[in-house]
Design a protein around this motif. Structure first.
Motif: not given
Length: 354
Positions: A221, A248-250
């Protein structure tokens, strides 16, 4: 030969000796110097940095009054919401002080009313009425302070966050301002990297480089980074600047502040071109009076060195990128440069004869 003739002959010999040419001074032998040929710098448009995950905000919470901890319900690693109780001191003394000041304020009110009535009847002086008013005002301020101290005996979460560390244990007696717990705002995680001077001008521009973060425990990732802020003061030792980029928020929940990330920077083509030049040992740089840098170039035919001004770039691992002033293959002195002078003869030292 007479004495007069002898003296004349000696004088003539002295004049002839003075007029004869002096023997040439013996030239100093060449000085040994380490000589290396510079090589072209890499022109890759990718750079690798080691980053560290940081919270958006980290705060050490403390009481504004001193006392003994009575409640400390949070634990390390716990996520809490804004307004949740974090810690509370024993409040008996603060409540007692509040009740005491309430009674004193009531007494001051009664005395003020009495002095006002007496003043209206002409019995009490204006000065006595003013003193009663002042006493009442002071008691009112004391009550506000007592109420405020009672509120200060409780700490609530200022924002949604993560309890990263308890700095004291429950039932500990703490002083005013002593940190008791550390809370982090993890609503946005950020990655901090150290940016060299050569790239700092590109960090906050509209065409800022593309940046990707990877973690060793998530090899498959990658996470796109977004620029947030730049610490304007450089590190005194490395002369690098700290740049902060938002994840990122994810991102997975197992990514926490303090973890290490590998950050890949894809530089714009214009910036990668600026990195072209040659690579030389840092020990080859000599300082000029105006603050610029120069190197000593070795001429193999004459055996002499000459000063060459250069534009130095980033420093990495004892090597410096020189943007202008040298070409690949140029031979320069890489040690003892402060002892050289223009036209000095040197004897190259190779790895064999050293």
């Amino acid at each position: 030969m007479t004495v007069r003739n002898l003296m004349f002959a000696a004088s003539a010999l002295g004049v002839l000796a003075a007029c004869s040419p002096a023997e040439p001074e013996e030239q100093a032998p060449p000085r040994a110097a380490r000589i290396e040929a510079v090589q072209a710098a890499a022109t890759s448009n990718q750079r690798e940095f080691v980053g560290r995950v940081e919270a958006r905000l980290t705060v050490d919470l403390s009481f504004q009054v001193g006392g003994r901890l009575a409640e400390f319900p949070v634990s390390e690693g716990q996520l809490i919401e804004q307004g949740v109780l974090v810690a509370r001191l024993e409040t008996q003394d603060f409540e007692r002080a509040r009740r005491e000041t309430q009674v004193q304020l009531q007494q001051a009110r009664q005395n003020l009313d009495r002095q006002r009535t007496l003043n209206e009847r002409g019995i009490a002086s204006d000065a006595a009425l003013e003193d009663a008013q002042t006493a009442y005002d002071l008691r009112a301020v004391a009550l506000d302070t007592a109420r405020q101290n009672l509120e200060y005996a409780t700490i609530n979460a200022p924002f949604d966050g993560l309890i990263s560390r308890r700095l004291v244990d429950n039932y500990t007696t703490v002083s005013a301002g002593q940190p008791v717990v550390r809370i982090q705002d993890v609503s946005e995680l950020r990655v901090a990297i150290q940016v060299p001077e050569s790239l700092i001008a590109q960090v906050d521009r509209g065409d800022e480089p593309e940046m990707v973060a990877r973690f060793p425990f998530l090899p498959d990732q990658s996470f796109q980074l977004e620029y947030r802020e730049l610490v304007a003061e450089p590190d005194q030792a490395s002369q690098t600047y700290t740049a902060l980029f938002a994840l990122p928020d994810s991102v997975p929940a197992n990514i926490l502040p303090g973890m290490t990330a590998s950050v890949t920077v894809n530089l714009p083509q214009s910036l990668s071109n600026q990195a072209q030049g040659v690579v030389a040992p840092l020990s080859a740089l000599a300082s000029n009076p105006d603050g610029s840098f120069s190197v000593w170039v070795f001429d193999a035919e004459s055996g002499a060195v000459s000063r060459q001004s250069v534009l130095a770039g980033p420093i990495e691992g004892g090597q410096v990128v020189i943007h202008t002033g040298l070409e690949p293959g140029d031979e320069i002195v890489t040690a003892g440069v402060n002892a050289l002078y223009e036209g000095m003869l040197v004897r190259p030292i190779t790895s064999t004869n050293r």
